[in-house]
Design a protein around this motif. Sequence first.
Motif, mmCIF file in Angstrom:
data_model
loop_
_atom_site.group_PDB
_atom_site.id
_atom_site.type_symbol
_atom_site.label_atom_id
_atom_site.label_comp_id
_atom_site.label_asym_id
_atom_site.label_seq_id
_atom_site.Cartn_x
_atom_site.Cartn_y
_atom_site.Cartn_z
ATOM 1 N N GLN A 60 0.811 -1.215 0.000
ATOM 2 C CA GLN A 60 0.000 0.000 0.000
ATOM 3 C C GLN A 60 0.847 1.269 0.000
ATOM 4 O O GLN A 60 0.467 2.263 -0.606
ATOM 5 N N PHE A 61 1.975 1.236 0.681
ATOM 6 C CA PHE A 61 2.803 2.436 0.777
ATOM 7 C C PHE A 61 4.033 2.389 -0.132
ATOM 8 O O PHE A 61 4.985 3.147 0.079
ATOM 9 N N ALA A 62 4.029 1.535 -1.134
ATOM 10 C CA ALA A 62 5.174 1.410 -2.048
ATOM 11 C C ALA A 62 5.527 2.734 -2.738
ATOM 12 O O ALA A 62 6.709 3.073 -2.832
ATOM 13 N N PRO A 63 4.554 3.539 -3.223
ATOM 14 C CA PRO A 63 4.945 4.817 -3.837
ATOM 15 C C PRO A 63 5.631 5.765 -2.855
ATOM 16 O O PRO A 63 6.593 6.448 -3.206
ATOM 17 N N LEU A 64 5.163 5.782 -1.618
ATOM 18 C CA LEU A 64 5.784 6.627 -0.604
ATOM 19 C C LEU A 64 7.216 6.178 -0.326
ATOM 20 O O LEU A 64 8.134 7.006 -0.243
ATOM 21 N N TRP A 65 7.401 4.858 -0.202
ATOM 22 C CA TRP A 65 8.749 4.329 0.018
ATOM 23 C C TRP A 65 9.660 4.656 -1.168
ATOM 24 O O TRP A 65 10.838 4.980 -0.986
ATOM 25 N N THR A 66 9.114 4.582 -2.363
ATOM 26 C CA THR A 66 9.908 4.870 -3.563
ATOM 27 C C THR A 66 10.368 6.318 -3.578
ATOM 28 O O THR A 66 11.538 6.615 -3.819
ATOM 29 N N VAL A 67 9.445 7.239 -3.299
ATOM 30 C CA VAL A 67 9.802 8.666 -3.271
ATOM 31 C C VAL A 67 10.814 8.932 -2.160
ATOM 32 O O VAL A 67 11.786 9.685 -2.354
ATOM 33 N N LEU A 68 10.610 8.324 -1.004
ATOM 34 C CA LEU A 68 11.529 8.498 0.110
ATOM 35 C C LEU A 68 12.927 7.998 -0.241
ATOM 36 O O LEU A 68 13.926 8.680 0.008
ATOM 37 N N LEU A 69 13.011 6.814 -0.844
ATOM 38 C CA LEU A 69 14.316 6.260 -1.219
ATOM 39 C C LEU A 69 14.998 7.087 -2.310
ATOM 40 O O LEU A 69 16.219 7.272 -2.283
ATOM 41 N N LEU A 70 14.212 7.585 -3.259
ATOM 42 C CA LEU A 70 14.804 8.444 -4.293
ATOM 43 C C LEU A 70 15.330 9.739 -3.701
ATOM 44 O O LEU A 70 16.370 10.253 -4.118
ATOM 45 N N GLY A 71 14.626 10.292 -2.715
ATOM 46 C CA GLY A 71 15.100 11.497 -2.029
ATOM 47 C C GLY A 71 16.388 11.251 -1.280
ATOM 48 O O GLY A 71 17.317 12.064 -1.328
ATOM 49 N N ILE A 72 16.450 10.122 -0.574
ATOM 50 C CA ILE A 72 17.680 9.778 0.150
ATOM 51 C C ILE A 72 18.832 9.585 -0.830
ATOM 52 O O ILE A 72 19.959 10.043 -0.585
ATOM 53 N N TYR A 73 18.554 8.929 -1.948
ATOM 54 C CA TYR A 73 19.588 8.722 -2.970
ATOM 55 C C TYR A 73 20.091 10.070 -3.508
ATOM 56 O O TYR A 73 21.300 10.281 -3.643
ATOM 57 N N ALA A 74 19.161 10.993 -3.790
ATOM 58 C CA ALA A 74 19.554 12.298 -4.336
ATOM 59 C C ALA A 74 20.392 13.083 -3.337
ATOM 60 O O ALA A 74 21.422 13.668 -3.705
ATOM 61 N N VAL A 75 19.978 13.104 -2.090
ATOM 62 C CA VAL A 75 20.728 13.843 -1.069
ATOM 63 C C VAL A 75 22.107 13.224 -0.862
ATOM 64 O O VAL A 75 23.111 13.948 -0.747
ATOM 65 N N SER A 76 22.182 11.907 -0.834
ATOM 66 C CA SER A 76 23.487 11.267 -0.647
ATOM 67 C C SER A 76 24.394 11.497 -1.849
ATOM 68 O O SER A 76 25.603 11.671 -1.696
ATOM 69 N N TRP A 77 23.837 11.520 -3.048
ATOM 70 C CA TRP A 77 24.646 11.777 -4.243
ATOM 71 C C TRP A 77 25.195 13.204 -4.222
ATOM 72 O O TRP A 77 26.354 13.446 -4.558
ATOM 73 N N ILE A 78 24.376 14.165 -3.811
ATOM 74 C CA ILE A 78 24.832 15.562 -3.707
ATOM 75 C C ILE A 78 25.895 15.678 -2.620
ATOM 76 O O ILE A 78 26.919 16.350 -2.808
ATOM 77 N N ALA A 79 25.672 15.046 -1.476
ATOM 78 C CA ALA A 79 26.654 15.091 -0.387
ATOM 79 C C ALA A 79 27.974 14.473 -0.824
ATOM 80 O O ALA A 79 29.049 15.005 -0.522
ATOM 81 N N TYR A 80 27.912 13.370 -1.548
ATOM 82 C CA TYR A 80 29.136 12.742 -2.060
ATOM 83 C C TYR A 80 29.874 13.690 -3.009
ATOM 84 O O TYR A 80 31.096 13.806 -2.954
ATOM 85 N N GLY A 81 29.123 14.370 -3.867
ATOM 86 C CA GLY A 81 29.743 15.320 -4.788
ATOM 87 C C GLY A 81 30.403 16.478 -4.064
ATOM 88 O O GLY A 81 31.481 16.942 -4.451
ATOM 89 N N VAL A 82 29.783 16.953 -2.987
ATOM 90 C CA VAL A 82 30.366 18.053 -2.211
ATOM 91 C C VAL A 82 31.614 17.592 -1.480
ATOM 92 O O VAL A 82 32.623 18.296 -1.437
ATOM 93 N N VAL A 83 31.573 16.398 -0.922
ATOM 94 C CA VAL A 83 32.715 15.882 -0.165
ATOM 95 C C VAL A 83 33.901 15.625 -1.082
ATOM 96 O O VAL A 83 35.050 15.892 -0.719
ATOM 97 N N THR A 84 33.677 15.138 -2.275
ATOM 98 C CA THR A 84 34.780 14.791 -3.175
ATOM 99 C C THR A 84 35.147 15.923 -4.126
ATOM 100 O O THR A 84 35.963 15.721 -5.015
ATOM 101 N N LEU A 85 34.575 17.098 -3.921
ATOM 102 C CA LEU A 85 34.891 18.240 -4.783
ATOM 103 C C LEU A 85 36.353 18.637 -4.586
ATOM 104 O O LEU A 85 36.814 18.827 -3.467
ATOM 105 N N ARG A 86 37.055 18.753 -5.682
ATOM 106 C CA ARG A 86 38.475 19.093 -5.614
ATOM 107 C C ARG A 86 38.677 20.562 -6.004
ATOM 108 O O ARG A 86 37.980 21.084 -6.857
#
Length: 112
Positions: A60-86
Amino acid sequence: TKKYCLNRIIFYHYDKMLRWQIFGMYGVGLCSIWLAGLNWLASKKAGGEDPSIHVQVAIQFAPLWTVLLLGIYAVSWIAYGVVTLRDNPDSAQELDEHVKEAKAEMKKRGIE
């Protein structure tokens, strides 16, 4: 005779698709899977079986979980880019030169 590989045909067309078409393709696929899960859940309940509460919540809550996981993925990808910025010293030096040229040009025109 040409040999056609299904993988090659799919990825050939995939490269030609626009971004919104690819997004829509995945969206329709995921919605279809979710609706099939809801249909399965309804058929089980109609048949007198009661799926576990964990399965019901997951479907029943699969769309909510999907949006939540995509948000976590996006934030972690941005954080990784900031941390590894040279730092790029050449670009910093070039930017300093442009600022000096702009200041000199403004001073020459009487703008301070």
